[in-house]
Motif scaffolding. Structure first.
Motif, PDB file in Angstrom:
ATOM      1  N   GLU A  29      11.928 -16.243  15.882  1.00  0.00           N
ATOM      2  CA  GLU A  29      12.345 -17.980  15.723  1.00  0.00           C
ATOM      3  C   GLU A  29      11.783 -17.575  16.484  1.00  0.00           C
ATOM      4  O   GLU A  29      10.689 -19.088  15.914  1.00  0.00           O
ATOM      5  N   HIS A  30      10.588 -17.149  17.257  1.00  0.00           N
ATOM      6  CA  HIS A  30       9.413 -18.237  17.721  1.00  0.00           C
ATOM      7  C   HIS A  30       8.228 -18.216  17.160  1.00  0.00           C
ATOM      8  O   HIS A  30       7.295 -18.294  17.858  1.00  0.00           O
ATOM      9  N   ALA A  31       8.263 -17.184  15.983  1.00  0.00           N
ATOM     10  CA  ALA A  31       6.882 -16.169  15.559  1.00  0.00           C
ATOM     11  C   ALA A  31       6.490 -17.361  13.839  1.00  0.00           C
ATOM     12  O   ALA A  31       6.964 -17.433  13.945  1.00  0.00           O
ATOM     13  N   GLU A  32       5.089 -17.836  13.942  1.00  0.00           N
ATOM     14  CA  GLU A  32       4.501 -18.357  12.571  1.00  0.00           C
ATOM     15  C   GLU A  32       3.507 -16.771  12.703  1.00  0.00           C
ATOM     16  O   GLU A  32       3.575 -17.103  11.595  1.00  0.00           O
ATOM     17  N   LYS A  33       3.250 -16.238  13.220  1.00  0.00           N
ATOM     18  CA  LYS A  33       2.229 -14.999  12.517  1.00  0.00           C
ATOM     19  C   LYS A  33       2.476 -13.879  13.284  1.00  0.00           C
ATOM     20  O   LYS A  33       1.198 -13.341  13.925  1.00  0.00           O
ATOM     21  N   PRO A  34       3.282 -13.596  13.241  1.00  0.00           N
ATOM     22  CA  PRO A  34       3.937 -12.840  14.156  1.00  0.00           C
ATOM     23  C   PRO A  34       3.323 -10.630  12.551  1.00  0.00           C
ATOM     24  O   PRO A  34       2.309 -10.326  12.190  1.00  0.00           O
ATOM     25  N   VAL A  35       2.491 -10.102  14.255  1.00  0.00           N
ATOM     26  CA  VAL A  35       1.700  -8.648  14.228  1.00  0.00           C
ATOM     27  C   VAL A  35       2.359  -7.462  14.707  1.00  0.00           C
ATOM     28  O   VAL A  35       2.710  -7.874  15.485  1.00  0.00           O
ATOM     29  N   ILE A  36       2.750  -6.431  14.211  1.00  0.00           N
ATOM     30  CA  ILE A  36       2.610  -5.504  14.720  1.00  0.00           C
ATOM     31  C   ILE A  36       1.285  -3.977  15.131  1.00  0.00           C
ATOM     32  O   ILE A  36       0.976  -4.179  14.148  1.00  0.00           O
ATOM     33  N   THR A  37       0.834  -3.832  16.178  1.00  0.00           N
ATOM     34  CA  THR A  37       0.402  -2.959  15.820  1.00  0.00           C
ATOM     35  C   THR A  37       0.616  -1.498  16.038  1.00  0.00           C
ATOM     36  O   THR A  37       1.324  -0.998  16.919  1.00  0.00           O
ATOM     37  N   PRO A 124     -13.222  -2.375  16.038  1.00  0.00           N
ATOM     38  CA  PRO A 124     -11.715  -2.619  15.691  1.00  0.00           C
ATOM     39  C   PRO A 124     -10.778  -3.599  15.847  1.00  0.00           C
ATOM     40  O   PRO A 124      -9.808  -4.394  14.656  1.00  0.00           O
ATOM     41  N   PHE A 125      -9.928  -3.624  16.710  1.00  0.00           N
ATOM     42  CA  PHE A 125      -8.856  -4.438  17.364  1.00  0.00           C
ATOM     43  C   PHE A 125      -9.226  -5.844  17.365  1.00  0.00           C
ATOM     44  O   PHE A 125      -8.811  -6.107  16.557  1.00  0.00           O
ATOM     45  N   ARG A 126     -10.287  -5.803  18.125  1.00  0.00           N
ATOM     46  CA  ARG A 126     -10.799  -7.940  18.224  1.00  0.00           C
ATOM     47  C   ARG A 126     -11.226  -7.596  16.589  1.00  0.00           C
ATOM     48  O   ARG A 126     -10.776  -9.260  15.977  1.00  0.00           O
ATOM     49  N   ARG A 127     -11.197  -6.783  15.506  1.00  0.00           N
ATOM     50  CA  ARG A 127     -11.730  -7.817  13.943  1.00  0.00           C
ATOM     51  C   ARG A 127     -10.245  -7.933  13.953  1.00  0.00           C
ATOM     52  O   ARG A 127     -10.170  -8.863  12.875  1.00  0.00           O
ATOM     53  N   ALA A 128      -9.271  -7.311  14.524  1.00  0.00           N
ATOM     54  CA  ALA A 128      -8.070  -6.712  13.215  1.00  0.00           C
ATOM     55  C   ALA A 128      -7.302  -7.913  13.739  1.00  0.00           C
ATOM     56  O   ALA A 128      -7.018  -9.569  12.661  1.00  0.00           O
ATOM     57  N   MET A 129      -7.295  -8.674  15.664  1.00  0.00           N
ATOM     58  CA  MET A 129      -7.061  -9.087  15.499  1.00  0.00           C
ATOM     59  C   MET A 129      -7.317 -10.885  15.656  1.00  0.00           C
ATOM     60  O   MET A 129      -6.843 -12.238  14.788  1.00  0.00           O
ATOM     61  N   GLU A 130      -8.814 -11.179  14.979  1.00  0.00           N
ATOM     62  CA  GLU A 130      -9.958 -12.443  13.966  1.00  0.00           C
ATOM     63  C   GLU A 130      -9.040 -12.322  12.776  1.00  0.00           C
ATOM     64  O   GLU A 130      -8.634 -13.360  12.586  1.00  0.00           O
ATOM     65  N   HIS A 132      -6.062 -11.386  11.472  1.00  0.00           N
ATOM     66  CA  HIS A 132      -4.638 -11.819  11.211  1.00  0.00           C
ATOM     67  C   HIS A 132      -4.150 -13.600  12.708  1.00  0.00           C
ATOM     68  O   HIS A 132      -3.067 -13.901  11.952  1.00  0.00           O
ATOM     69  N   LYS A 133      -5.252 -13.397  13.778  1.00  0.00           N
ATOM     70  CA  LYS A 133      -4.629 -14.247  13.751  1.00  0.00           C
ATOM     71  C   LYS A 133      -3.308 -14.467  14.776  1.00  0.00           C
ATOM     72  O   LYS A 133      -2.789 -15.711  14.480  1.00  0.00           O
ATOM     73  N   PRO A 134      -2.631 -13.830  14.812  1.00  0.00           N
ATOM     74  CA  PRO A 134      -1.343 -13.693  15.654  1.00  0.00           C
ATOM     75  C   PRO A 134      -0.945 -14.478  16.667  1.00  0.00           C
ATOM     76  O   PRO A 134      -1.540 -14.725  17.961  1.00  0.00           O
ATOM     77  N   ASP A 135       0.143 -15.154  16.430  1.00  0.00           N
ATOM     78  CA  ASP A 135       0.981 -16.084  18.169  1.00  0.00           C
ATOM     79  C   ASP A 135       1.856 -15.003  18.701  1.00  0.00           C
ATOM     80  O   ASP A 135       2.295 -14.925  20.210  1.00  0.00           O
ATOM     81  N   VAL A 136       2.097 -14.335  18.029  1.00  0.00           N
ATOM     82  CA  VAL A 136       3.809 -13.236  18.557  1.00  0.00           C
ATOM     83  C   VAL A 136       2.706 -11.481  18.563  1.00  0.00           C
ATOM     84  O   VAL A 136       3.019 -11.141  16.759  1.00  0.00           O
TER      85      VAL A 136
END
Length: 207
Positions: A29-37, A124-130, A132-136
């Protein structure tokens, strides 16, 4: 949405009595760009299941070090197929074969271990976060895993200000075993993390 630490502390107090699925619903409910790792270590099927049941289109980031056991890769395929996960795979920029020649698999005491960790996990993790740019960010951190994680909670902030959500933070192995059985989910314990080596050593992603 950005929260202050004071707000997060209050949310954690409120969420502690909630079920993992209710925690996931709150976070979405509070997410705009959620991701799960995930890395498909033991009990990862639980977090993948509870999140995908609430949002079946969520991006699932798998940073594969290339050092997983055959059993882990088989387990990953089983979970991906069973839950119909949308996997976004990230791997090191250098192949394992090349790295084995120039660096090998250094021990924690070896001065090259820091560079090894950077290559196979952190970059690789930083690349993934860059990308997806998640907020959650949904993750399966739990109390008791490492000294650092004992100082976190259901909600915590990454060093980049992303809201990390750990719905099973206070759950024990036995509780997760029951969850997997109840939902007919597989588990696999032959997981290998070459960057941690020691079970209670932090891997670096959550520091």
């Amino acid at each position: 949405m950005k929260f202050t630490q004071e707000q997060i502390t209050q949310f954690n107090s409120d969420l502690k009595s909630q079920s993992p699925s209710d925690i996931v619903k709150w976070a979405l409910e509070h997410a705009e760009k959620p991701v799960i790792t995930t890395n498909f270590r033991p009990y990862e099927a639980a977090i993948l299941h509870v999140v995908s049941q609430e949002f079946d289109k969520i991006n699932v980031v798998w940073c594969d070090t290339g050092y997983n056991t055959p059993e882990t890769y088989k387990h990953a395929e089983e979970v991906i197929n069973q839950l119909a996960l949308s996997i976004d795979l990230y791997v090191p920029q250098q192949t394992r074969a090349h790295r084995d020649v120039v660096m090998g698999n250094p021990s924690v005491a070896d001065e090259s271990h820091k560079e090894f960790t950077e290559q196979v996990k952190l970059e690789p993790f930083r690349r993934a976060m860059e990308v997806h740019k998640p907020d959650v960010w949904f993750t399966n951190l739990r109390q008791g895993q490492t000294a650092h994680r004992d100082n976190l909670d259901i909600l915590s902030l990454s060093k980049d200000g992303v809201l990390k959500v750990s719905p099973f933070y206070y759950w024990s192995d036995s509780e997760l075993d029951k969850y997997l059985i109840d939902h007919k989910l597989p588990n696999e314990h032959s997981y290998n993390d070459p960057t941690k080596v020691l079970e209670h050593r932090e891997c670096g992603l959550h520091l």
